[in-house]
Write a protein that holds these residues in place. Sequence first.
Motif, PDB file in Angstrom:
ATOM      1  N   UNK A  70      19.558  33.031  33.733  1.00 34.04           N
ATOM      2  CA  UNK A  70      20.741  32.397  34.678  1.00 34.04           C
ATOM      3  C   UNK A  70      19.622  31.660  36.078  1.00 34.04           C
ATOM      4  N   UNK A  71      18.547  32.214  36.441  1.00 27.82           N
ATOM      5  CA  UNK A  71      17.540  31.878  37.692  1.00 27.82           C
ATOM      6  C   UNK A  71      16.370  31.508  36.915  1.00 27.82           C
ATOM      7  N   UNK A  72      16.356  30.941  35.833  1.00 33.91           N
ATOM      8  CA  UNK A  72      15.193  30.740  35.318  1.00 33.91           C
ATOM      9  C   UNK A  72      16.260  29.147  34.782  1.00 33.91           C
ATOM     10  N   UNK A  73      17.165  28.361  35.149  1.00 32.84           N
ATOM     11  CA  UNK A  73      17.952  27.453  34.665  1.00 32.84           C
ATOM     12  C   UNK A  73      19.033  27.519  36.344  1.00 32.84           C
ATOM     13  N   UNK A  74      17.836  27.958  37.250  1.00 31.56           N
ATOM     14  CA  UNK A  74      18.530  27.848  38.281  1.00 31.56           C
ATOM     15  C   UNK A  74      17.880  28.477  39.284  1.00 31.56           C
ATOM     16  N   UNK A  75      17.006  27.912  39.554  1.00 27.47           N
ATOM     17  CA  UNK A  75      15.468  28.055  39.897  1.00 27.47           C
ATOM     18  C   UNK A  75      15.783  28.387  42.026  1.00 27.47           C
ATOM     19  N   UNK A  76      17.077  28.386  42.309  1.00 23.85           N
ATOM     20  CA  UNK A  76      17.540  27.683  44.070  1.00 23.85           C
ATOM     21  C   UNK A  76      18.298  28.987  44.235  1.00 23.85           C
ATOM     22  N   UNK A  77      18.406  29.724  43.074  1.00 26.82           N
ATOM     23  CA  UNK A  77      19.921  31.182  43.437  1.00 26.82           C
ATOM     24  C   UNK A  77      19.105  32.554  42.697  1.00 26.82           C
ATOM     25  N   UNK A  78      18.787  33.143  43.531  1.00 32.35           N
ATOM     26  CA  UNK A  78      18.728  34.343  43.309  1.00 32.35           C
ATOM     27  C   UNK A  78      19.528  35.460  42.747  1.00 32.35           C
ATOM     28  N   UNK A  79      19.944  35.616  42.128  1.00 29.48           N
ATOM     29  CA  UNK A  79      21.210  37.452  42.111  1.00 29.48           C
ATOM     30  C   UNK A  79      20.329  38.290  41.245  1.00 29.48           C
ATOM     31  N   UNK A  80      21.575  39.341  42.345  1.00 33.51           N
ATOM     32  CA  UNK A  80      21.279  40.774  42.060  1.00 33.51           C
ATOM     33  C   UNK A  80      22.455  41.803  41.327  1.00 33.51           C
ATOM     34  N   UNK A  81      22.338  42.406  40.961  1.00 35.33           N
ATOM     35  CA  UNK A  81      23.585  42.948  40.357  1.00 35.33           C
ATOM     36  C   UNK A  81      23.724  44.462  41.091  1.00 35.33           C
ATOM     37  N   UNK A  82      24.755  45.006  40.844  1.00 35.06           N
ATOM     38  CA  UNK A  82      24.770  45.967  41.383  1.00 35.06           C
ATOM     39  C   UNK A  82      26.470  46.682  40.306  1.00 35.06           C
ATOM     40  N   UNK A  83      26.132  47.767  39.839  1.00 29.51           N
ATOM     41  CA  UNK A  83      26.817  48.325  38.923  1.00 29.51           C
ATOM     42  C   UNK A  83      27.124  49.711  39.137  1.00 29.51           C
ATOM     43  N   UNK A  84      28.951  50.253  38.932  1.00 32.53           N
ATOM     44  CA  UNK A  84      29.150  51.026  39.268  1.00 32.53           C
ATOM     45  C   UNK A  84      30.432  50.931  37.813  1.00 32.53           C
ATOM     46  N   UNK A  85      31.415  51.870  38.559  1.00 34.21           N
ATOM     47  CA  UNK A  85      32.675  51.888  37.578  1.00 34.21           C
ATOM     48  C   UNK A  85      33.317  50.663  38.285  1.00 34.21           C
ATOM     49  N   UNK A  86      34.514  50.437  37.294  1.00 33.96           N
ATOM     50  CA  UNK A  86      35.376  49.534  37.986  1.00 33.96           C
ATOM     51  C   UNK A  86      36.052  49.689  39.481  1.00 33.96           C
ATOM     52  N   UNK A  87      36.327  50.572  38.762  1.00 36.98           N
ATOM     53  CA  UNK A  87      37.265  51.243  40.157  1.00 36.98           C
ATOM     54  C   UNK A  87      36.641  51.139  41.617  1.00 36.98           C
ATOM     55  N   UNK A 249      34.812  36.869  45.372  1.00 41.03           N
ATOM     56  CA  UNK A 249      35.253  37.226  45.972  1.00 41.03           C
ATOM     57  C   UNK A 249      35.238  36.686  47.455  1.00 41.03           C
ATOM     58  N   UNK A 250      36.711  36.292  48.221  1.00 35.23           N
ATOM     59  CA  UNK A 250      37.268  35.600  48.613  1.00 35.23           C
ATOM     60  C   UNK A 250      36.195  35.447  50.722  1.00 35.23           C
ATOM     61  N   UNK A 251      35.208  36.615  50.137  1.00 44.55           N
ATOM     62  CA  UNK A 251      34.500  36.733  51.440  1.00 44.55           C
ATOM     63  C   UNK A 251      32.775  36.135  51.339  1.00 44.55           C
ATOM     64  N   UNK A 252      32.985  35.833  50.650  1.00 43.99           N
ATOM     65  CA  UNK A 252      31.639  35.272  49.986  1.00 43.99           C
ATOM     66  C   UNK A 252      31.654  33.945  50.609  1.00 43.99           C
ATOM     67  N   UNK A 253      30.015  33.914  51.085  1.00 44.69           N
ATOM     68  CA  UNK A 253      29.175  33.240  51.869  1.00 44.69           C
ATOM     69  C   UNK A 253      28.459  32.392  51.366  1.00 44.69           C
ATOM     70  N   UNK A 254      29.115  32.183  49.502  1.00 51.13           N
ATOM     71  CA  UNK A 254      27.453  31.456  48.609  1.00 51.13           C
ATOM     72  C   UNK A 254      28.539  30.907  47.443  1.00 51.13           C
ATOM     73  N   UNK A 255      29.696  30.866  48.235  1.00 54.00           N
ATOM     74  CA  UNK A 255      30.835  30.259  46.969  1.00 54.00           C
ATOM     75  C   UNK A 255      30.415  29.264  45.603  1.00 54.00           C
ATOM     76  N   UNK A 256      29.778  28.409  45.896  1.00 51.06           N
ATOM     77  CA  UNK A 256      29.696  27.715  45.158  1.00 51.06           C
ATOM     78  C   UNK A 256      28.620  28.314  43.911  1.00 51.06           C
ATOM     79  N   UNK A 257      27.137  29.000  44.876  1.00 51.59           N
ATOM     80  CA  UNK A 257      26.681  29.037  44.197  1.00 51.59           C
ATOM     81  C   UNK A 257      27.621  30.483  43.310  1.00 51.59           C
ATOM     82  N   UNK A 258      28.169  31.357  43.618  1.00 54.37           N
ATOM     83  CA  UNK A 258      28.819  32.180  42.773  1.00 54.37           C
ATOM     84  C   UNK A 258      29.733  31.557  41.804  1.00 54.37           C
ATOM     85  N   UNK A 259      30.144  30.572  42.230  1.00 59.25           N
ATOM     86  CA  UNK A 259      31.203  29.547  41.422  1.00 59.25           C
ATOM     87  C   UNK A 259      29.917  29.177  40.008  1.00 59.25           C
ATOM     88  N   UNK A 260      29.353  29.006  40.645  1.00 56.77           N
ATOM     89  CA  UNK A 260      28.263  28.396  39.190  1.00 56.77           C
ATOM     90  C   UNK A 260      27.398  29.794  38.209  1.00 56.77           C
TER      91      UNK A 260
END
Length: 283
Positions: A70-87, A249-260
């Motif tokens: 995704x970052x290769x195809x969208x160099x203007x967006x950086x993605x960080x992942x955080x992982x845990x149980x869904x709960x 997430x509703x509180x996101x301040x980067x909704x366009x990027x999140x939707x992308x």
Amino acid sequence: MRNMKFAKRIGAVVLAVCMVLSCAGCGGSSNKGASEETTEVTTEGGNSKILVAAAASLQATFDNELIPLFEKENPEITVEGTYASSGDLQQQIESGLDADVFFSAATSNMDTLAEEKLIDEDTVVDLLKNNIVLITPKDSKLGIKSFKDITKADTIAIGDPESVPAGKYAKEILTNLGVYNEVEKKASLGASVTEVLSWVAEGSADAGIVYATDAQTENTNGDDKEVEVVATAEDSMMQTPVVYPVGVVSASTHKDEAKAFEDFLQTDEAKAILEKAGFTINK
């Protein structure tokens, strides 16, 4: 009289100087504000950064393939992942985690956040399906071949049913088979499906219940701590299908990027990567 005229002239000069200095000060203040505004806009070189909160069972596929692609195809967006149980991730979002995308391993966690108006409900997509499998260490000699056989194990690993979707599915299966009470006495409860997988791979548990995708990852990572899948849960053993929904997430301040990013996960290229990891695309 001359002294008075001289004093007036001096006063006028001083007043003029003060006015000039005052105007210069105003100009400096204005430029400072513009500079600060420019700095704010160009933070991180103009790139947007989003945080994806995803179930632990997605970590390997996300970190190794999907996020880099995704970052290769969208160099203007950086993605960080955080992982845990869904709960756990649900609780973190409820507590104000600054996440932009939530990818859950169970519809219940996503539904709760949507009801609480913490997820934009119109963005939620039930994207993936997974299977629940029973695993043992590869060199096990206990003769465990089915979910009912799990009672042959002295030590059993499952996710905590209170917070880990895989643990909830495990409890549902074992309850339907009438063996959960016996299993519970021998069970160690993991904080995530990844932890359960690790215990079985290391041989500290005789059997465990995880997602098929996690077992596949363990058996292809090149080390000698492998596990064996001895049974796959049938639909008749469960009332709840293993569905993975994703949403913004509703509180996101980067909704366009999140939707992308969410849209990217639904492309043929991303789906092929997810299928290779053992997931099924939900139709």
